[in-house]
Design a protein around this motif. Structure first.
Motif, PDB file in Angstrom:
ATOM      1  N   PRO A 153      -5.171   6.850  -2.721  1.00  6.03           N
ATOM      2  CA  PRO A 153      -3.970   6.188  -2.191  1.00  6.03           C
ATOM      3  C   PRO A 153      -3.755   6.539  -0.724  1.00  6.03           C
ATOM      4  O   PRO A 153      -4.275   7.531  -0.216  1.00  6.03           O
ATOM      5  N   ILE A 154      -2.976   5.711  -0.036  1.00  6.02           N
ATOM      6  CA  ILE A 154      -2.712   5.892   1.395  1.00  6.02           C
ATOM      7  C   ILE A 154      -1.241   6.244   1.587  1.00  6.02           C
ATOM      8  O   ILE A 154      -0.358   5.497   1.156  1.00  6.02           O
ATOM      9  N   GLU A 155      -1.012   7.363   2.234  1.00  8.08           N
ATOM     10  CA  GLU A 155       0.362   7.779   2.528  1.00  8.08           C
ATOM     11  C   GLU A 155       0.921   6.941   3.676  1.00  8.08           C
ATOM     12  O   GLU A 155       0.245   6.694   4.669  1.00  8.08           O
ATOM     13  N   VAL A 156       2.165   6.507   3.531  1.00  7.13           N
ATOM     14  CA  VAL A 156       2.834   5.719   4.562  1.00  7.13           C
ATOM     15  C   VAL A 156       3.986   6.540   5.126  1.00  7.13           C
ATOM     16  O   VAL A 156       4.943   6.842   4.400  1.00  7.13           O
ATOM     17  N   LYS A 194       1.546  -2.253  -2.686  1.00  6.09           N
ATOM     18  CA  LYS A 194       2.408  -1.116  -2.407  1.00  6.09           C
ATOM     19  C   LYS A 194       3.019  -0.638  -3.713  1.00  6.09           C
ATOM     20  O   LYS A 194       3.671  -1.408  -4.432  1.00  6.09           O
ATOM     21  N   GLU A 195       2.794   0.643  -4.036  1.00 12.03           N
ATOM     22  CA  GLU A 195       3.286   1.195  -5.282  1.00 12.03           C
ATOM     23  C   GLU A 195       4.759   1.575  -5.156  1.00 12.03           C
ATOM     24  O   GLU A 195       5.336   1.589  -4.072  1.00 12.03           O
ATOM     25  N   SER A 250       5.989   4.417  -5.482  1.00 12.61           N
ATOM     26  CA  SER A 250       6.124   5.669  -4.740  1.00 12.61           C
ATOM     27  C   SER A 250       6.100   5.464  -3.234  1.00 12.61           C
ATOM     28  O   SER A 250       6.330   6.406  -2.479  1.00 12.61           O
ATOM     29  N   LYS A 277       3.362   4.473  -1.610  1.00  7.29           N
ATOM     30  CA  LYS A 277       1.982   4.580  -1.153  1.00  7.29           C
ATOM     31  C   LYS A 277       1.281   3.232  -1.268  1.00  7.29           C
ATOM     32  O   LYS A 277       1.642   2.391  -2.089  1.00  7.29           O
ATOM     33  N   ARG A 297      -2.287   1.142  -2.052  1.00 10.32           N
ATOM     34  CA  ARG A 297      -3.521   1.299  -2.810  1.00 10.32           C
ATOM     35  C   ARG A 297      -4.355   0.034  -2.655  1.00 10.32           C
ATOM     36  O   ARG A 297      -3.873  -1.069  -2.904  1.00 10.32           O
ATOM     37  N   ASP A 324      -6.126   2.787   6.317  1.00  9.98           N
ATOM     38  CA  ASP A 324      -5.633   4.117   6.688  1.00  9.98           C
ATOM     39  C   ASP A 324      -5.642   4.293   8.207  1.00  9.98           C
ATOM     40  O   ASP A 324      -4.740   4.935   8.770  1.00  9.98           O
TER      41      ASP A 324
END
Length: 226
Positions: free
Chosen positions: A53-56, A90-91, A93, A95, A97, A119
């Motif tokens: 996953p990618i942190e935003v 966009k999940e 949370s 993040k 994906r 990313d």
């Protein structure tokens, strides 16, 4: 539909048969129903990079529209179009994906690639990237004049390069160049263009190199033995 095979066990007595006159080989017809093909299903492993996953960050604003994403942050704005083999969601949370829409070899390749590109735009607009170069050689020096990077590299004239929009260039101690910005691909392209003027040579190491680059040196020609 039938396939043709050659029988070696039943010689043909007819002298006018196919190859019978010289080889004694007579053709035999095999029904097409007896000819089969074995198909092997190729399983594509999921990319280890693509499934992360990618942190935003909180200072980045995202716009998602089907196969298109736009990220806006304190340093700038970047966008990316996705091919049909992958999609981004966009999940809950917060993040991001990136996932595959089909199970093919190309989709597996695009999975990891577009996860990395996604990313890069998130990190680029929030933190930025930089690339450092080092000038090695007697008389080699660089300076920033307005929006141009000017370098003395041993030519009869100085090399002048205009800095692309969105990039910043800083020179320290006349020999250390830092290229920074929010677009990682543009930074890498400009740094490669700078290095292209004087790639490091393998004997004395003179030229332009990346700060973390290891130049493999060659041994000079030995003198003639007596």
């Amino acid at each position: 539909m039938a396939s043709l095979s050659l029988s070696l066990h039943h010689p043909c007595n007819s002298r006018t048969g196919f190859l019978g006159k010289t080889q004694g080989i007579c053709p035999r017809i095999i029904p097409s129903s007896r000819v089969g093909f074995v198909r092997k299903t190729v399983e594509c492993k999921e990319s280890r990079i693509g499934k992360k996953p990618i942190e935003v960050p909180s200072n980045v604003t995202l716009t998602l529209e089907e196969q298109f994403i736009k990220a806006k942050g304190p340093l700038g704005e970047l966008s990316l179009n996705y091919p049909g083999e992958v999609k981004v969601v966009k999940e809950e949370s917060g993040k991001l994906r990136v996932s595959k829409t089909v199970e093919t070899k190309r989709a597996n390749q695009m999975h990891g690639l577009f996860r990395t590109l996604t990313d890069n735009i998130i990190v680029g607009v929030s933190k930025g990237f930089d690339k450092k170069l080092q000038l090695v050689g007697v008389g080699y020096r660089a300076a920033v004049e307005g929006k141009d990077l000017v370098m003395n590299l041993g030519f009869s004239h100085p090399v002048r390069m205009s800095v692309p929009e969105g990039l910043q260039v800083k020179v320290e101690e006349n020999t250390r160049i830092t290229v920074s910005g929010y677009d990682k691909s543009a930074i890498g392209q400009f740094a490669a263009s700078v290095k292209k003027w004087r790639p490091p040579e393998p004997y004395k190491g003179k030229g332009i190199r990346y700060a973390d680059e290891v130049v493999r040196r060659k041994e000079g020609k030995a003198g003639k033995k007596k």
